[in-house]
Design an enzyme around this catalytic site. Structure first.
Site, PDB file in Angstrom:
ATOM      1  N   SER A 182      -7.300 -56.285  35.776  1.00 13.57           N
ATOM      2  CA  SER A 182      -6.356 -57.328  36.165  1.00 13.57           C
ATOM      3  C   SER A 182      -6.928 -58.352  37.133  1.00 13.57           C
ATOM      4  O   SER A 182      -6.393 -59.434  37.280  1.00 13.57           O
ATOM      5  CB  SER A 182      -5.110 -56.689  36.767  1.00 13.57           C
ATOM      6  OG  SER A 182      -5.466 -55.923  37.899  1.00 13.57           O
ATOM      7  N   HIS A 210      -2.155 -54.349  31.118  1.00 19.58           N
ATOM      8  CA  HIS A 210      -2.255 -55.802  30.916  1.00 19.58           C
ATOM      9  C   HIS A 210      -2.624 -56.161  29.474  1.00 19.58           C
ATOM     10  O   HIS A 210      -2.834 -57.340  29.178  1.00 19.58           O
ATOM     11  CB  HIS A 210      -3.280 -56.408  31.882  1.00 19.58           C
ATOM     12  CG  HIS A 210      -2.758 -56.580  33.277  1.00 19.58           C
ATOM     13  ND1 HIS A 210      -2.006 -57.667  33.656  1.00 19.58           N
ATOM     14  CD2 HIS A 210      -2.853 -55.797  34.373  1.00 19.58           C
ATOM     15  CE1 HIS A 210      -1.678 -57.549  34.933  1.00 19.58           C
ATOM     16  NE2 HIS A 210      -2.178 -56.417  35.388  1.00 19.58           N
ATOM     17  N   LYS A 241       5.196 -55.448  32.525  1.00 22.69           N
ATOM     18  CA  LYS A 241       4.391 -56.675  32.474  1.00 22.69           C
ATOM     19  C   LYS A 241       4.862 -57.526  31.286  1.00 22.69           C
ATOM     20  O   LYS A 241       5.924 -58.127  31.379  1.00 22.69           O
ATOM     21  CB  LYS A 241       2.914 -56.323  32.466  1.00 22.69           C
ATOM     22  CG  LYS A 241       2.549 -55.744  33.843  1.00 22.69           C
ATOM     23  CD  LYS A 241       1.108 -55.511  34.104  1.00 22.69           C
ATOM     24  CE  LYS A 241       0.900 -55.164  35.572  1.00 22.69           C
ATOM     25  NZ  LYS A 241       0.357 -53.821  35.797  1.00 22.69           N
TER      26      LYS A 241
HETATM   27  C1  LIG Z   1       0.382 -52.846  36.821  1.00 20.60           C
HETATM   28  C2  LIG Z   1      -0.401 -51.671  36.438  1.00 20.60           C
HETATM   29  C3  LIG Z   1       0.156 -50.391  36.523  1.00 20.60           C
HETATM   30  C4  LIG Z   1       1.515 -50.150  37.120  1.00 20.60           C
HETATM   31  O1  LIG Z   1       2.533 -50.469  36.207  1.00 20.60           O
HETATM   32  P1  LIG Z   1       4.057 -50.406  36.703  1.00 20.60           P
HETATM   33  O2  LIG Z   1       4.816 -50.240  35.441  1.00 20.60           O
HETATM   34  O3  LIG Z   1       4.328 -51.694  37.401  1.00 20.60           O
HETATM   35  O4  LIG Z   1       4.173 -49.242  37.613  1.00 20.60           O
HETATM   36  C5  LIG Z   1      -0.606 -49.324  36.095  1.00 20.60           C
HETATM   37  N1  LIG Z   1      -1.849 -49.495  35.610  1.00 20.60           N
HETATM   38  C6  LIG Z   1      -2.413 -50.715  35.512  1.00 20.60           C
HETATM   39  C7  LIG Z   1      -3.794 -50.837  34.946  1.00 20.60           C
HETATM   40  C8  LIG Z   1      -1.712 -51.845  35.934  1.00 20.60           C
HETATM   41  O5  LIG Z   1      -2.281 -53.038  35.827  1.00 20.60           O
END
Ligand SMILES: *Cc1c(COP(=O)(O)O)cnc(C)c1O
Length: 394
Positions: A182, A210, A241
């Site tokens: 990310s 992502h 997301k």
């Molecule tokens: C954002 C993210 C998470 C967390 O996801 P949530 O549903 O917001 O808890 C987990 N792993 C990765 C790689 C992320 O980018």
């Protein structure tokens, strides 16, 4: 104040002095291309709302209908008081969408990692982990008690090397990687990691937070992107997301999903997402299965924005996804850049150490299908103005 709290106040002061204290801005509008941020209408380059689903009329409608049918809360842990049919429906639809046999949902992507890794490996085992993996993978790995061996970022040769060095020292092993990273927007070489996992008979897990709704045909994710259906053992995803809602998912073989229903602690000891959350996620799958239009627009927007930024003279790093870092170098410059953007009506986040390495501070622009061409042009004009003002471009 009581003495026992003094150290906390000192630490907070230290953060403030180092410029590392997190000040959180307040948003008083729905998510979308434009937001009201701290009372000011701003162009949104911050959120992970890749497809505009966070305020999509069909998701909103589905959530409202679910409230009418089910009320608000699930009121208990699924294994103890029974699971609502809408959660099962979501899992079935998610498995079909991702072309796997089985799926299980969690409260968040973070919870999905905390549930999954300790269920698969323990004290006698090892985890081979990309050095830039997400915090929730790191925490899940620590919670498992397994030995954590890091390999160089997105580097199959480094993975092979650390596996070779560890042979014979463990009972079971797990290779785990983010799908899309990310901070840089680069993609894990999953095909090569798969070949190594297969050769060494090691479980392979990818966290596609992502990539969900972004990569692959119609947003089916990184496994689809690399045509690795049925080959990656554990595919973790999030509905917070691109899906625009809340929740985590693990997709894969029925045995793994069944095992997580028995041994995934956040599944066993914490309630599920609410019925309107689940309904909105199902509506997101409906929209994605009907048409690739939003995913196509996301990529078109990302291509346009990135190439225009390069033409302006900005360094957009190594990203191959809609995540667009604008590399600036030192953290104070990135913070000043972000503040000046905000004064000019653009909301974009500065990232510095320890989120990214020292000297690699940046602004991160999150492109969305919700942006119109006009929005992107407005953003580009502000980047040009601020970039010149601060001497980043000529
Ligand atoms: C954002 C993210 C998470 C967390 O996801 P949530 O549903 O917001 O808890 C987990 N792993 C990765 C790689 C992320 O980018």
């Amino acid at each position: 104040m009581a003495n026992r709290l003094n150290w906390i106040q000192e630490e907070l002061n230290n953060l403030q002095e180092a410029g590392l204290y997190n000040r959180i801005r307040t948003i008083s509008s729905p998510q979308g291309a434009w937001l009201v941020v701290d009372g000011k209408r701003s162009l949104n380059f911050c959120s992970n709302n890749y497809l505009g689903f966070a305020n999509h009329p069909r998701l909103v409608k589905a959530a409202k209908e679910a409230i009418d049918k089910y009320g608000i809360g699930p009121a208990a842990v699924r294994t103890i008081a029974g699971t609502m049919d809408i959660h099962l429906e979501l899992e079935k639809r998610m498995a079909a969408f991702k072309k796997v046999e089985s799926a299980i949902t969690f409260q968040s992507g973070f919870c999905a990692n905390l549930a999954t890794i300790p269920a698969l490996v323990g004290k006698e085992d090892v985890i081979f982990s990309d050095e830039l993996n997400h915090a929730s993978i790191i925490d899940g790995a620590r919670l498992s008690g397994a030995k954590i061996i890091r390999f160089a970022h997105a580097d199959p040769a480094s993975l092979e090397q650390v596996i070779k060095e560890a042979v014979g020292t463990y009972r079971r092993a797990l290779i785990v990687t983010d799908g899309v990273f990310s901070m840089d927007g680069d993609v894990a070489p999953l095909d090569k990691l798969y070949a190594i996992a297969e050769k060494n008979d090691i479980l392979l897990m990818v966290d596609d937070a992502h990539g969900e709704g972004v990569l692959g045909t119609g947003g089916r994710g990184i496994v689809d992107h690399f045509h690795l259906h049925g080959k990656v053992d554990i595919e973790v995803g999030t509905m917070s997301k691109a899906f625009g809602v809340m929740g985590g998912v693990v997709a894969g073989k029925p045995a793994i999903v069944d095992w997580l229903r028995q041994r995934g602690r956040p599944f066993l000891f914490s309630s599920a997402v609410t019925p309107p959350d689940a309904a909105a996620c199902i509506a997101a799958i409906n929209v994605l299965e009907e048409s690739t239009e939003l995913v196509d627009r996301l990529w078109e927007n990302a291509r346009y924005f990135k190439s225009e930024m390069k033409t302006l003279g900005f360094d957009t790093g190594v990203s191959t996804t809609p995540i667009t870092p604008i590399m600036l170098g030192e953290a104070p410059l990135a913070q000043q850049f972000s503040r000046t953007l905000f004064e000019n009506g653009v909301f974009a986040m500065a990232l510095g150490f320890p989120t990214v390495p020292k000297g690699k501070a940046r602004i991160r622009v999150m492109i969305s299908a919700a942006h119109s061409r006009d929005d992107l042009d407005k953003g580009l004009a502000v980047f040009k103005k601020v970039g010149k003002e601060l001497g980043v471009i000529k």
